[in-house]
Enzyme design. Sequence first.
Site, PDB file in Angstrom:
ATOM      1  CG  HIS A 471      -2.239  -1.027   1.021  1.00 40.51           C
ATOM      2  ND1 HIS A 471      -2.897  -1.494   1.809  1.00 40.51           N
ATOM      3  CD2 HIS A 471      -2.862  -1.174  -0.261  1.00 40.51           C
ATOM      4  CE1 HIS A 471      -3.802  -2.189   1.411  1.00 40.51           C
ATOM      5  NE2 HIS A 471      -3.651  -2.031   0.115  1.00 40.51           N
ATOM      6  CD  GLU A 709     -15.934  -0.682 -26.708  1.00 42.05           C
ATOM      7  OE1 GLU A 709     -15.164  -0.573 -25.943  1.00 42.05           O
ATOM      8  OE2 GLU A 709     -17.340  -0.855 -26.450  1.00 42.05           O
ATOM      9  CG  ASP A 733     -12.843  -3.893 -25.722  1.00 39.16           C
ATOM     10  OD1 ASP A 733     -12.461  -4.661 -25.367  1.00 39.16           O
ATOM     11  OD2 ASP A 733     -13.532  -3.021 -24.863  1.00 39.16           O
ATOM     12  CB  CYS A 780     -13.127   7.336 -25.473  1.00 35.83           C
ATOM     13  SG  CYS A 780     -13.990   5.794 -25.795  1.00 35.83           S
TER      14      CYS A 780
HETATM   15  C1  PEP Z   1     -12.046   0.907 -25.274  1.00 33.60           C
HETATM   16  O1  PEP Z   1     -12.372  -0.241 -25.326  1.00 33.60           O
HETATM   17  O2  PEP Z   1     -11.286   1.217 -25.953  1.00 33.60           O
HETATM   18  C2  PEP Z   1     -12.841   1.927 -24.162  1.00 33.60           C
HETATM   19  C3  PEP Z   1     -12.356   3.020 -24.222  1.00 33.60           C
HETATM   20  O3  PEP Z   1     -13.285   0.981 -23.303  1.00 33.60           O
HETATM   21  P1  PEP Z   1     -12.630   0.255 -22.005  1.00 33.60           P
HETATM   22  O4  PEP Z   1     -11.108   0.441 -21.949  1.00 33.60           O
HETATM   23  O5  PEP Z   1     -13.439   0.781 -20.815  1.00 33.60           O
HETATM   24  O6  PEP Z   1     -13.118  -1.105 -22.442  1.00 33.60           O
HETATM   25 MG    MG Z   2     -14.146  -1.092 -24.241  1.00 31.69          MG
END
Ligand code: PEP
Ligand code: MG
Length: 848
Positions: A471, A709, A733, A780
Amino acid sequence: MTASHRLELLAPLSGLLVPIEQVPDPVFAQKMVGDGVSIDPTSNVLLSPVAGKITQLHSARHAVTITTVEGIEVLIHIGLDTVMLKGDGFSAKVKEGDTVAAGQPLIEFDGDAVSRKARSLLTQMVITNSDRVARFVVGNGFVRAGQTVALTLELASAQSAATAAASTEGDVQSEPVRVPNPTGLHARPAAVVANLAKTFTSTVKLVRGDENANAKSVVAIMGLEVQYGDEIRVKAAGPDAAAAAKAVAEMIAQGSGEEVGGVISPAAQKHLAKTKRAVPAAKPKSGDPNVLLGVSASPGLAVGQIFQVRQEAIEVAEQGRDAQFERAKLDAALKDAGHQLEVLKSEITDASKAEIFAAHQELLEDPDLLDIAINGISSGKSAGFAWKTAFSTYADKLAALKNEVLAGRANDIRDVGRRVLRIIAGVKEAELAVPDNAILIAEDLTPSDTASLDREKVLGFATVGGGATSHVAILARSLNIPAICGIDEDALQLANGTAVILDGSKGSLRKNPSDAEVAQIREAQVKQAKLRAEELAAAHQAPVTTDGHHIEVVANIGGLDEAKQGVELGGEGVGLLRSEFLYLDRADAPTEEEQTQIYTDIAKALGTERTFVVRTLDVGGDKPLPYLPQPAEENPFLGVRGVRLCLAEPEMFRVQIRSVLRAAPFSKLHIMFPMIATLDELRAAKAIVAEEKAALNISADVKVGIMVEVPSTAVMSELFAKEADFFSIGTNDLTQYTLAMDRGHPKLAKQADALNPGVLRLIAMTVKGAHAQGKWVGVCGGIASDPQAVPLLIGIGVDELSVSVPAIPSIKAMVRRLSKADCQKLAAEVLQLGTAAEVRERLGKAAG
Ligand code: PEP
Ligand code: MG
């Protein structure tokens, strides 16, 4: 099974009957304790529903069991989480062993006080040996205490009842379960198991061979050192023994709240091999007498002077006054320590790190620790001596374990133990007179020491104890302090004031560095700091390219703290709220109220001028929810996860959608579905949003979009764009599904590169399809925060970059340095390349 006779149970309280399945606590709703009924009470004297004997009265006086002459065990549990009140507001009118008549008062409670402090006053009446009952006939509507029949039981035939009785009398032991957690039952799963075990009145033990541990005690479970693959039985004794053994065994089989795969991954195996090591590995020794080695605990470079920290001894007398006095002293110290930890927790902005101190708070209530201390006090020892013996016994036991992760938790027990001991002994924590530019060296630092380090003066630290998973190491990383754990013991001999360079990334401490070395490091640090300062100063400037294109830069967040940090660092909104943070690491689903509160708080923190994209729950498969048991899947990444799980659990989904929709007035709300693979899924999810929106009478314009994804969605983007308001590409993904490479696979990490041209072409297809329908596209996934990838994504036509919070200022600064026209040329060229390596090389060249 034929019914032999009926047993009528009177309402124990006046009020409205509620089906047991609707009780907002899975332990009751899923009938883990037994079948029966719940009452929303209007009276406050609990009456016996039936004649019988009091076979159990909980010490917190919130629960009582009456056993009838037929052997039926009727448990009545007043309120939810009322065990926490420790008897406050409850007064028992009977004691264990008493014979009672139907309608006789059992417990009186202060309804106002209890309802203010507890989660709910809903009172459950359940049959803990439900297998003795052939049929339950549950009443409904308003009932009068001691008058209306609330539950009628058709009892099983005498013969089957006898068999059932034989099987539930005395101890109940579960079938053996294999522990699926790669690192065994370490602190977190141990806490999940203990918390579940504590919901039962029976005693619950984990048994491995001829060893056993109290399943309600985190330290006892950790002390058993349960490893991956160990065979455990759960043994319970008491009125709800069968339900307890079953529920705890199931929880362990499912991973005790941790993600566990059916097959242990190579990465986990490697870790396992490390944690199962019989003897700790010899500490690394460097060949250079000026270099001391340890393991990296927190990255970064620090140049400073040695300051040795030694722990002060806390002296306490062995003999106590009278037991009552010493017990009161211990209780008061435990309470004070709890308050101190509450303050410490509130000072740490990172919620997951604050959990370390929440775990310390739990240790203050650990039954096994308290048992040893109280026994000590009963045998005439002082509170301080008894407590010191209790925590030292456990800390020493854990420290001696082979499993590094568990052994590391000894430090937490000593930390919380010393905190209580200081209060008992009335000694203040010694103030350290730390000089400027200090590099601390210690045998060990506690999490509390680490959290309270003076960041103005302390540039880094090295400890002889601990490891990367301790920790202390986790806190050091969150506080951004370079640190080394497990350093060569010779470090303890370094004189105060010795000049050193601590390299937290490499885990090395160099003494007597040359002036040139120090100067070089200082120069690099100054350069880095200057760049960061410039980016921070310009963090609130718009990310517009040199040729006038605005690329929105927003944040990926996991909760409210990050939302606020994102705004402070110039984020133009939130492009991805991973809403699963609300659902994971807990024993029951978040309520609609809790969810509404958090989404609304985040929306308010952003304000009506900023975008707020809430991704609906993305769990299932590899991220199971403990309260939503799912059959094991062979390929969890290809199983019921993301939106598929939500559509399979529409009630849970609707609760989330309603909660999210209520945040609409406070920001530019966008709802986004994860893992969309087919148009049918999009349509079904959208229909639910539309229905709930209409039912809530929300008129705000809430945009509804999808994550891209899955390759099918990227390929079909133009059709999806007709029905979705926006896209956000989840490249993490998308990469794994495009390349058929597990995103967490250690051997494939290098190849599973989002800059693979196959993935890039899918991103380009997605953008083309969206723009053809006038819809915007964000990214993202991790590459949005990768400076090498940013020019390429802009060139492909991505409109929004949703990045990790700390990266916001640098990505915004980067956008402002780029021209979109140049990025487009670069993208056209890169999309013709054949391999990820070629792409990286070309992008490296472009960055100069
Ligand atoms: C992704 O798959 O790129 C994404 C942003 O979602 P996560 O990483 O939460 O699966
Ligand atoms: Mg994802």
